[in-house]
Scaffold this motif. Structure first.
Motif, PDB file in Angstrom:
ATOM      1  N   THR A   1      27.702  36.044  65.177  1.00  0.00           N
ATOM      2  CA  THR A   1      28.055  35.773  63.785  1.00  0.00           C
ATOM      3  C   THR A   1      29.329  34.964  63.709  1.00  0.00           C
ATOM      4  OG1 THR A   1      27.025  37.841  63.153  1.00  0.00           O
ATOM      5  CG2 THR A   1      28.478  36.836  61.540  1.00  0.00           C
ATOM      6  N   LYS A   2      30.310  35.297  64.555  1.00  0.00           N
ATOM      7  CA  LYS A   2      31.561  34.544  64.566  1.00  0.00           C
ATOM      8  C   LYS A   2      31.301  33.087  64.909  1.00  0.00           C
ATOM      9  CE  LYS A   2      34.889  38.137  65.677  1.00  0.00           C
ATOM     10  NZ  LYS A   2      35.846  38.612  66.672  1.00  0.00           N
TER      11      LYS A   2
ATOM     12  N   SER B   1      29.546  31.451  61.943  1.00  0.00           N
ATOM     13  CA  SER B   1      30.400  31.209  60.786  1.00  0.00           C
ATOM     14  C   SER B   1      31.373  30.062  61.049  1.00  0.00           C
ATOM     15  CB  SER B   1      31.152  32.476  60.391  1.00  0.00           C
ATOM     16  OG  SER B   1      32.023  32.872  61.421  1.00  0.00           O
ATOM     17  N   LYS B   2      31.814  29.893  62.303  1.00  0.00           N
ATOM     18  CA  LYS B   2      32.675  28.755  62.631  1.00  0.00           C
ATOM     19  C   LYS B   2      31.911  27.451  62.429  1.00  0.00           C
ATOM     20  CE  LYS B   2      35.811  30.850  65.972  1.00  0.00           C
ATOM     21  NZ  LYS B   2      36.243  30.843  67.379  1.00  0.00           N
TER      22      LYS B   2
ATOM     23  N   GLN C   1      29.384  27.011  60.446  1.00  0.00           N
ATOM     24  CA  GLN C   1      29.185  26.841  59.010  1.00  0.00           C
ATOM     25  C   GLN C   1      30.442  26.285  58.347  1.00  0.00           C
ATOM     26  OE1 GLN C   1      28.026  30.762  57.879  1.00  0.00           O
ATOM     27  NE2 GLN C   1      25.834  30.368  58.155  1.00  0.00           N
ATOM     28  N   ARG C   2      31.609  26.795  58.741  1.00  0.00           N
ATOM     29  CA  ARG C   2      32.860  26.294  58.166  1.00  0.00           C
ATOM     30  C   ARG C   2      33.080  24.827  58.501  1.00  0.00           C
ATOM     31  NH1 ARG C   2      37.058  30.672  60.005  1.00  0.00           N
ATOM     32  NH2 ARG C   2      35.348  31.231  61.321  1.00  0.00           N
ATOM     33  N   LEU C   3      32.794  24.428  59.753  1.00  0.00           N
ATOM     34  CA  LEU C   3      32.949  23.032  60.143  1.00  0.00           C
ATOM     35  C   LEU C   3      31.986  22.139  59.371  1.00  0.00           C
ATOM     36  CD1 LEU C   3      33.414  23.344  64.006  1.00  0.00           C
ATOM     37  CD2 LEU C   3      35.120  22.652  62.332  1.00  0.00           C
ATOM     38  N   THR C   4      30.747  22.610  59.200  1.00  0.00           N
ATOM     39  CA  THR C   4      29.770  21.835  58.440  1.00  0.00           C
ATOM     40  C   THR C   4      30.214  21.706  56.988  1.00  0.00           C
ATOM     41  OG1 THR C   4      28.030  22.681  59.877  1.00  0.00           O
ATOM     42  CG2 THR C   4      27.335  21.689  57.798  1.00  0.00           C
ATOM     43  N   LEU C   5      30.685  22.794  56.416  1.00  0.00           N
ATOM     44  CA  LEU C   5      31.151  22.774  55.031  1.00  0.00           C
ATOM     45  C   LEU C   5      32.333  21.827  54.880  1.00  0.00           C
ATOM     46  CD1 LEU C   5      30.987  23.888  52.169  1.00  0.00           C
ATOM     47  CD2 LEU C   5      32.540  25.707  52.869  1.00  0.00           C
ATOM     48  N   ALA C   6      33.259  21.854  55.838  1.00  0.00           N
ATOM     49  CA  ALA C   6      34.416  20.962  55.784  1.00  0.00           C
ATOM     50  C   ALA C   6      33.970  19.503  55.853  1.00  0.00           C
ATOM     51  CB  ALA C   6      35.382  21.273  56.925  1.00  0.00           C
TER      52      ALA C   6
END
Length: 139
Positions: free
Chosen positions: A13-14, A17-18, A20-25
């Protein structure tokens, strides 16, 4: 002998989520660039570059202290009047169209005599006005 730790769901999950955060950024950065390059932004620049004149001033009371909270009204010879309230330093400002025009400024506050002054604007300039209010005798 040491045993190897199994990758748990938490570890996966970690990592997820990393990612996902990079994709979102990346998506946010792309959208920001797209908005910055849009033609609508040029319209905002045109609005900001419009010329104007300023009618500004300060309201004082005896013995020279700034007066916050005084109602200030700008009355043009033609058009709508504008109202504002002096700030904590007794200052106020109005944006007006550039060009030759006459304005009347009226200030009023409780327990003080109201005052009026006439000013003229000649182009893109800042016109400064100072008011010194006197306590009303009808206290």
């Amino acid at each position: 002998m040491r045993t190897r730790k199994k990758k748990t769901r938490r570890t996966k999950t970690k990592i997820g989520s990393k990612l996902q955060r990079l994709t979102l950024a990346a998506v946010v950065a792309y959208c920001t660039l797209a908005v910055a390059a849009s033609p609508a932004r040029d319209k905002d620049k045109d609005k900001k570059s419009e010329s104007y004149a300023l009618v500004a001033g300060t309201v004082f009371r005896d013995p020279g202290f700034a007066m916050p909270g005084v109602e200030v009204v700008l009355i043009p010879a033609k058009g709508k009047k504008q109202k504002t309230v002096s700030d904590h330093r007794g200052e106020f400002v109005f944006r007006v169209p550039p060009g030759q025009a006459g304005y009347t400024l009226a200030v009023s506050a409780k327990r003080f005599e109201p005052q009026q002054k006439t000013v003229s604007v000649n182009g893109e300039e800042r016109v400064e006005v100072t008011f010194s209010l006197v306590a009303s005798s009808n206290q």
